[in-house]
Design a protein around this motif. Structure first.
Motif, PDB file in Angstrom:
ATOM      1  N   LEU A   1     -15.920  11.070 -11.898  1.00 55.46           N
ATOM      2  CA  LEU A   1     -16.114  11.076 -10.498  1.00 55.46           C
ATOM      3  C   LEU A   1     -14.969  10.055  -9.946  1.00 55.46           C
ATOM      4  O   LEU A   1     -14.413  10.777  -8.733  1.00 55.46           O
ATOM      5  CB  LEU A   1     -17.431  10.255 -10.370  1.00 55.46           C
ATOM      6  N   PHE A   2     -14.500   9.054 -10.288  1.00 56.49           N
ATOM      7  CA  PHE A   2     -13.637   7.872  -9.598  1.00 56.49           C
ATOM      8  C   PHE A   2     -12.401   8.122 -10.289  1.00 56.49           C
ATOM      9  O   PHE A   2     -11.487   7.117 -10.251  1.00 56.49           O
ATOM     10  CB  PHE A   2     -14.149   6.910  -9.136  1.00 56.49           C
ATOM     11  N   GLY A   3     -12.228   8.900 -11.271  1.00 50.07           N
ATOM     12  CA  GLY A   3     -10.805   8.843 -11.995  1.00 50.07           C
ATOM     13  C   GLY A   3     -11.097   7.671 -13.287  1.00 50.07           C
ATOM     14  O   GLY A   3     -12.140   7.202 -13.387  1.00 50.07           O
ATOM     15  N   SER A   4     -10.014   7.257 -13.859  1.00 55.66           N
ATOM     16  CA  SER A   4     -10.155   6.417 -15.039  1.00 55.66           C
ATOM     17  C   SER A   4     -10.039   4.995 -14.565  1.00 55.66           C
ATOM     18  O   SER A   4      -9.404   4.666 -13.555  1.00 55.66           O
ATOM     19  CB  SER A   4      -8.807   6.711 -15.974  1.00 55.66           C
ATOM     20  N   SER A   5     -10.793   4.203 -15.080  1.00 57.39           N
ATOM     21  CA  SER A   5     -11.072   2.964 -14.329  1.00 57.39           C
ATOM     22  C   SER A   5     -10.096   1.821 -15.427  1.00 57.39           C
ATOM     23  O   SER A   5     -10.975   1.001 -16.215  1.00 57.39           O
ATOM     24  CB  SER A   5     -12.523   2.361 -14.312  1.00 57.39           C
ATOM     25  N   GLY A   6      -8.942   1.653 -15.383  1.00 62.92           N
ATOM     26  CA  GLY A   6      -8.161   0.905 -16.217  1.00 62.92           C
ATOM     27  C   GLY A   6      -8.030  -0.536 -15.543  1.00 62.92           C
ATOM     28  O   GLY A   6      -8.305  -0.529 -14.504  1.00 62.92           O
ATOM     29  N   SER A   7      -7.472  -1.166 -16.327  1.00 62.21           N
ATOM     30  CA  SER A   7      -7.098  -2.580 -15.618  1.00 62.21           C
ATOM     31  C   SER A   7      -6.079  -2.655 -14.465  1.00 62.21           C
ATOM     32  O   SER A   7      -5.380  -1.562 -14.754  1.00 62.21           O
ATOM     33  CB  SER A   7      -6.734  -3.497 -16.837  1.00 62.21           C
ATOM     34  N   GLY A   8      -6.186  -3.157 -13.632  1.00 60.44           N
ATOM     35  CA  GLY A   8      -5.255  -3.025 -12.560  1.00 60.44           C
ATOM     36  C   GLY A   8      -3.764  -3.531 -12.954  1.00 60.44           C
ATOM     37  O   GLY A   8      -3.923  -4.761 -13.636  1.00 60.44           O
ATOM     38  N   ASN A   9      -3.042  -3.122 -12.347  1.00 58.53           N
ATOM     39  CA  ASN A   9      -1.649  -3.533 -12.623  1.00 58.53           C
ATOM     40  C   ASN A   9      -1.127  -4.731 -11.468  1.00 58.53           C
ATOM     41  O   ASN A   9      -2.005  -4.877 -10.638  1.00 58.53           O
ATOM     42  CB  ASN A   9      -0.528  -2.366 -12.620  1.00 58.53           C
ATOM     43  N   PHE A  10       0.202  -4.887 -11.557  1.00 53.84           N
ATOM     44  CA  PHE A  10       0.549  -6.082 -10.599  1.00 53.84           C
ATOM     45  C   PHE A  10       0.387  -5.696  -9.075  1.00 53.84           C
ATOM     46  O   PHE A  10       0.051  -6.485  -8.125  1.00 53.84           O
ATOM     47  CB  PHE A  10       1.994  -6.306 -10.790  1.00 53.84           C
ATOM     48  N   LEU A  11       0.460  -4.282  -9.080  1.00 51.55           N
ATOM     49  CA  LEU A  11       0.574  -4.039  -7.477  1.00 51.55           C
ATOM     50  C   LEU A  11      -0.922  -3.880  -6.868  1.00 51.55           C
ATOM     51  O   LEU A  11      -1.124  -4.429  -5.699  1.00 51.55           O
ATOM     52  CB  LEU A  11       1.153  -2.474  -7.429  1.00 51.55           C
ATOM     53  N   THR A  12      -1.733  -3.462  -7.879  1.00 52.61           N
ATOM     54  CA  THR A  12      -3.050  -3.566  -7.258  1.00 52.61           C
ATOM     55  C   THR A  12      -3.711  -4.995  -7.174  1.00 52.61           C
ATOM     56  O   THR A  12      -4.323  -5.035  -6.056  1.00 52.61           O
ATOM     57  CB  THR A  12      -4.024  -2.541  -8.130  1.00 52.61           C
TER      58      THR A  12
ATOM     59  N   ILE B   1       0.780  -1.094  -0.263  1.00 52.91           N
ATOM     60  CA  ILE B   1      -0.027  -0.139   0.044  1.00 52.91           C
ATOM     61  C   ILE B   1       0.957   1.203   0.069  1.00 52.91           C
ATOM     62  O   ILE B   1       0.486   2.177  -0.589  1.00 52.91           O
ATOM     63  CB  ILE B   1      -1.078   0.027   1.209  1.00 52.91           C
ATOM     64  N   LEU B   2       1.974   1.145   0.819  1.00 53.19           N
ATOM     65  CA  LEU B   2       2.826   2.344   0.773  1.00 53.19           C
ATOM     66  C   LEU B   2       3.739   2.663  -0.659  1.00 53.19           C
ATOM     67  O   LEU B   2       3.922   3.817  -0.817  1.00 53.19           O
ATOM     68  CB  LEU B   2       3.737   2.277   1.750  1.00 53.19           C
ATOM     69  N   ILE B   3       3.773   1.657  -1.280  1.00 53.09           N
ATOM     70  CA  ILE B   3       4.692   1.991  -2.435  1.00 53.09           C
ATOM     71  C   ILE B   3       3.843   2.190  -3.886  1.00 53.09           C
ATOM     72  O   ILE B   3       4.313   2.635  -4.583  1.00 53.09           O
ATOM     73  CB  ILE B   3       5.703   0.797  -2.835  1.00 53.09           C
ATOM     74  N   GLN B   4       2.535   2.104  -3.618  1.00 54.34           N
ATOM     75  CA  GLN B   4       1.680   2.591  -4.750  1.00 54.34           C
ATOM     76  C   GLN B   4       1.391   3.828  -4.741  1.00 54.34           C
ATOM     77  O   GLN B   4       1.283   4.884  -3.765  1.00 54.34           O
ATOM     78  CB  GLN B   4       0.219   1.793  -4.420  1.00 54.34           C
ATOM     79  N   GLN B   5       1.171   4.424  -6.070  1.00 53.96           N
ATOM     80  CA  GLN B   5       0.902   5.740  -6.160  1.00 53.96           C
ATOM     81  C   GLN B   5      -0.504   5.990  -6.181  1.00 53.96           C
ATOM     82  O   GLN B   5      -1.440   5.296  -6.725  1.00 53.96           O
ATOM     83  CB  GLN B   5       1.617   6.353  -7.511  1.00 53.96           C
ATOM     84  N   GLY B   6      -1.040   7.089  -5.757  1.00 53.22           N
ATOM     85  CA  GLY B   6      -2.478   7.429  -5.518  1.00 53.22           C
ATOM     86  C   GLY B   6      -2.814   7.831  -7.019  1.00 53.22           C
ATOM     87  O   GLY B   6      -2.134   8.398  -8.029  1.00 53.22           O
TER      88      GLY B   6
END
Length: 111
Positions: free
Chosen positions: A42-53, A20-25
């Protein structure tokens, strides 16, 4: 088994905090602060999640699952009988070994 689950639980918690700490908001880009890109939604772009998410989601699911399992085990965990719980029998043994003295009469008690 209980101790092994506690160690795994601790490692998952530390890993989850680290990920959680190394992810960028989502709003951390310079372009997002000036209205560029998909930040207008409203909630930003909803792209596919990367490895961290994705790994954060897996660790979060593991964290909650381990929480429930450890909670269930600790609720049903029978405590071992300890010698400190039954001090009455030890006190009786000490009293039995102590010499018996006769109580003093009222005339022998000093004023």
């Amino acid at each position: 088994m209980y101790e092994v689950l506690i160690v795994i639980y601790l490692l998952v918690a530390i890993g989850l905090v680290g990920l959680i700490l190394i992810q960028q908001g989502k709003g951390a880009d310079m372009g997002a602060s000036f209205g560029a890109g998909a930040s207008g939604t409203l909630f930003g772009s909803s792209g596919s999640g990367n490895f961290l998410t994705r790994s954060t989601a897996v660790l979060a699911i593991g964290f909650f699952t381990l929480s429930l399992v450890i909670g269930n085990l600790s609720a049903n965990h029978a405590k071992q009988d300890n010698q400190w719980n039954d001090l009455g029998s030890a006190a009786e043994q000490v009293v039995d070994q102590a010499p018996v003295t006769q109580p003093k009469s009222e005339s022998e008690i000093p004023d």
